[in-house]
Write an enzyme that holds these catalytic residues in place. Structure first.
Site, PDB file in Angstrom:
ATOM      1  N   LEU A  71      69.991 -77.534  53.246  1.00 38.75           N
ATOM      2  CA  LEU A  71      70.945 -77.780  54.228  1.00 38.75           C
ATOM      3  C   LEU A  71      70.572 -78.908  55.220  1.00 38.75           C
ATOM      4  CD1 LEU A  71      71.822 -74.054  55.577  1.00 38.75           C
ATOM      5  CD2 LEU A  71      72.485 -75.453  53.532  1.00 38.75           C
ATOM      6  N   ASP A  72      71.629 -79.818  55.431  1.00 36.16           N
ATOM      7  CA  ASP A  72      71.189 -80.980  56.214  1.00 36.16           C
ATOM      8  C   ASP A  72      71.656 -80.376  57.763  1.00 36.16           C
ATOM      9  OD1 ASP A  72      73.895 -81.234  56.712  1.00 36.16           O
ATOM     10  OD2 ASP A  72      74.168 -82.990  55.583  1.00 36.16           O
ATOM     11  N   SER A  73      71.519 -81.465  58.619  1.00 36.33           N
ATOM     12  CA  SER A  73      71.942 -81.085  60.105  1.00 36.33           C
ATOM     13  C   SER A  73      73.279 -80.475  60.371  1.00 36.33           C
ATOM     14  CB  SER A  73      71.262 -82.126  61.150  1.00 36.33           C
ATOM     15  OG  SER A  73      71.971 -83.329  60.671  1.00 36.33           O
TER      16      SER A  73
END
Lengths: 116, 141
Positions: A71-73
């Protein structure tokens, strides 16, 4: 027709908002001092995270960090907003910025008395 | 320039403000926000600045409108305001300037969206069949 469409959108909006208020009041009276058990919080957090589209099929454990799950931000923000809906709370910005794993999420919920 | 934390805070705010919407409008709005934000992850500073400003304007608009609807609802419950014209409102009409900026393809897309969104509520309606005037700007009943 236009006004009917508006009224239709409005009718469904009202009861849910009222339901939420009364539920919060109930909580305040009956559960002073951490109503949710570690096990329950953990199970519900892992459930929300596992259902996030990018996590489907991945093994999600309390120790999983959001980056390990790919997951990215922005994805992490999606997950936290879904967690807020699950527990009916709003995580303040300074707290949300510090949460990067399932474990940190569980710990935050555990020390939030309004979570239900 | 805005910091990464400010962008994330705005992003969370946008998703939260859609909680007052009913399905499938909520999911549609959320998906639009998600897609647009991912498309702009690697954009230049100037565009990022405008991007932030415009989404902030949208969020402010949504929150203000939500507050107004809430006030309206509370007044109606207390019996202080029985003015049937004072219906809660959602969204707003586009300005002439905004419409002028659209090309023909965009106008076509918008028109399709308008027709589709009216059909959503048509399914909910009380059985009576109504032909919908797609030009809602002339239909302020």
């Amino acid at each position: 027709m236009f006004s009917r469409a508006i009224r239709s959108a409005f009718t469904s909006y009202t009861p849910s908002m009222m339901a939420r208020t009364s539920a919060q009041t109930t909580f305040r009276y009956y559960s002073a001092g951490g109503a949710l058990s570690e096990g329950e919080v953990s199970e519900r957090v892992l459930d929300v995270v596992s259902k996030y589209d990018k996590c489907v099929g991945k093994k999600v454990t309390p120790a999983s960090t959001f980056s390990e799950l790919g997951l990215d931000s922005l994805d992490s923000a999606d997950v936290l907003v879904a967690i807020e809906e699950e527990f009916n709370i709003e995580i303040p910005d300074d707290e949300a910025d510090k949460i990067n794993s399932c474990k940190e999420t569980i710990s935050y919920i555990r020390r939030t008395p309004t979570a239900k | 320039m805005y910091s990464k934390d400010q962008f994330l805070s705005l992003y969370r705010g946008l998703l939260r403000c859609h909680r007052i919407l009913q399905e499938p409008i909520k999911s549609m709005g959320d998906q639009y926000v998600r897609t647009e934000w991912r498309l702009h992850l690697k954009t230049d500073k100037k565009t990022a600045f405008i991007f932030y400003k415009k989404w902030q304007e949208y969020l402010d608009f949504m929150l203000t409108q939500h507050q107004k609807n809430d006030d309206l609802l509370n007044n109606t419950i207390d019996g202080q305001n029985n003015d049937s014209n004072a219906l809660p409102s959602f969204g707003r009409h586009m300005t002439v300037r905004e419409l002028e900026k659209l090309n023909d393809e965009q106008k076509g897309q918008l028109s399709k969206l308008k027709i589709e969104s009216f059909q959503l509520f048509e399914d909910d309606a009380d059985g009576e069949s109504t032909i919908i005037d797609p030009d809602i700007t002339n239909n302020k009943k």
